[in-house]
Design a protein around this motif. Structure first.
Motif, PDB file in Angstrom:
ATOM      1  N   GLN A   1       0.748  -1.259   0.034  1.00  0.00           N
ATOM      2  CA  GLN A   1       0.021   0.119  -0.039  1.00  0.00           C
ATOM      3  C   GLN A   1       1.107   1.226   0.157  1.00  0.00           C
ATOM      4  O   GLN A   1       0.541   2.295   0.428  1.00  0.00           O
ATOM      5  CB  GLN A   1      -1.018   0.075   1.100  1.00  0.00           C
ATOM      6  CG  GLN A   1      -1.943  -1.238   1.226  1.00  0.00           C
ATOM      7  CD  GLN A   1      -2.974  -1.257   2.092  1.00  0.00           C
ATOM      8  OE1 GLN A   1      -3.628  -0.196   2.354  1.00  0.00           O
ATOM      9  NE2 GLN A   1      -3.292  -2.191   2.687  1.00  0.00           N
TER      10      GLN A   1
ATOM     11  N   ARG B   1      -8.584  -4.843  -3.256  1.00  0.00           N
ATOM     12  CA  ARG B   1      -8.284  -4.217  -1.883  1.00  0.00           C
ATOM     13  C   ARG B   1      -9.817  -3.915  -1.274  1.00  0.00           C
ATOM     14  O   ARG B   1     -10.316  -3.128  -1.778  1.00  0.00           O
ATOM     15  CB  ARG B   1      -7.408  -3.119  -1.443  1.00  0.00           C
ATOM     16  CG  ARG B   1      -5.960  -3.342  -1.974  1.00  0.00           C
ATOM     17  CD  ARG B   1      -5.128  -2.197  -1.609  1.00  0.00           C
ATOM     18  NE  ARG B   1      -3.575  -2.580  -2.247  1.00  0.00           N
ATOM     19  CZ  ARG B   1      -3.098  -1.517  -2.349  1.00  0.00           C
ATOM     20  NH1 ARG B   1      -3.309  -0.270  -2.127  1.00  0.00           N
ATOM     21  NH2 ARG B   1      -1.933  -1.570  -3.183  1.00  0.00           N
TER      22      ARG B   1
ATOM     23  N   TYR C   1      -6.362  -2.318  -7.770  1.00  0.00           N
ATOM     24  CA  TYR C   1      -4.800  -1.868  -7.886  1.00  0.00           C
ATOM     25  C   TYR C   1      -4.022  -2.417  -8.694  1.00  0.00           C
ATOM     26  O   TYR C   1      -4.149  -3.751  -8.727  1.00  0.00           O
ATOM     27  CB  TYR C   1      -4.462  -2.086  -6.235  1.00  0.00           C
ATOM     28  CG  TYR C   1      -4.940  -0.528  -5.345  1.00  0.00           C
ATOM     29  CD1 TYR C   1      -4.397   0.592  -5.115  1.00  0.00           C
ATOM     30  CD2 TYR C   1      -6.196  -1.089  -4.656  1.00  0.00           C
ATOM     31  CE1 TYR C   1      -5.010   1.394  -4.200  1.00  0.00           C
ATOM     32  CE2 TYR C   1      -6.976  -0.011  -4.035  1.00  0.00           C
ATOM     33  CZ  TYR C   1      -6.222   1.178  -3.883  1.00  0.00           C
ATOM     34  OH  TYR C   1      -6.903   2.226  -2.857  1.00  0.00           O
TER      35      TYR C   1
END
Length: 288
Positions: free
Chosen positions: A69, A189, A199
């Motif tokens: 992340q 996610r 993502y």
């Protein structure tokens, strides 16, 4: 090759945040795998299946991909992060193998780490900045074109129907349906509102384009101090004759160079994992 077993992901800390990774095998000789854009560690499952009996195989999720992340990073910062990961995981002179964008991460990291890296192999990565720029004269034009593209993924509330939809449109199936679904799932996610978002996002991909424009790619290849192997896909990126010409030019400037070609499309780890694993093994074995 064996049927892959999906491992529990771990996280390794760097100056830029935590990177998700998976490690299998216990050999002193290690390979660090760097996936391409819009992929994640699952892209390497078929290759790792074949090599983990002989090498320690580490796959990482690059920034803004999979479970990592961290926001997209420029190459210099990425290279520093890879060096920190190498040290934290006690990898002794690992080999770096990168696909597409991951290949460029590999060569810049090899330069940053110097003798701490045994060699780097790129898989159908750009070999010239002319390829990056294409028909665009400025990076702003390239990023605008990307922003205006129709993105193939969407935000959803129920993940499994989305996995099935993506599976039906997956251009490069992995070695099994289970591996394909695992790679798709890892790209999504869960958000605080209960939805799932894919993502990398458009802005993350734009960050990758800006990074590509920021370096002289052919010069970077020529500056790699360790062993270098460039692998091309015959049906991969456009203009194979030009790519061969540039590859030969890089070869003439590099003391320890080799090249491979695979008869498949751009995603070599997906199309030919067994053949790729054999090529990696032969390349490493030639130096040991």
């Amino acid at each position: 090759c064996s049927i892959g077993v999906f491992l529990k992901s771990n996280f390794v800390s760097t100056s830029f945040g935590q990177f998700a990774y998976e490690s299998v095998g216990h050999s002193v000789s290690s390979i660090l795998f760097l996936h391409g854009g819009a992929a994640n560690v699952r892209a390497w499952d078929g290759v790792v299946d074949c090599l983990s009996g002989k090498y320690r195989c580490i796959s990482i999720d690059l920034p803004a991909h999979g479970l990592t992340q961290i926001q997209q990073l420029p190459f210099e910062a990425l290279s520093q992060a890879i060096a920190e990961i190498t040290q934290s995981l006690s990898l002794v002179r690992p080999y770096l193998v990168g696909h597409s964008f991951g290949g460029l991460v590999g060569i810049t990291s090899a330069i940053y780490q110097g003798e701490a890296v045994a060699g780097v192999m790129t898989l159908d990565s750009f070999v010239s900045s002319l390829e990056v720029k294409g028909s665009f004269s400025e990076v702003a034009q390239a990023t605008t074109a990307l922003r205006n593209m129709e993105w193939p993924w969407r935000e959803v509330q129920d993940l499994e129907p989305e996995v099935e939809r993506c599976l039906a449109n997956l251009s490069v199936p992995r070695k099994s349906t289970e591996q394909s679904k695992a790679m798709i799932r890892r790209g999504y996610r869960l958000q605080e509102n209960g939805s799932y978002v894919r993502y990398p996002r458009v802005e993350d991909e734009i960050g990758g384009v800006v990074a590509n424009w920021s370096i002289d790619i052919e010069a970077i290849y020529s500056a790699v101090p360790s062993r270098l192997c460039i692998a091309l896909a015959k049906s991969g990126l456009p203009n194979l004759p030009l790519r061969r010409e540039v590859t030969n030019r890089i070869c003439s400037r590099h003391a320890n160079f080799s090249s491979l070609e695979f008869d498949c499309g751009h995603d070599i780890p997906g199309f030919l994992p067994d053949e790729l694993a054999q090529g990696i093994d032969q390349w490493i074995s030639a130096a040991e």
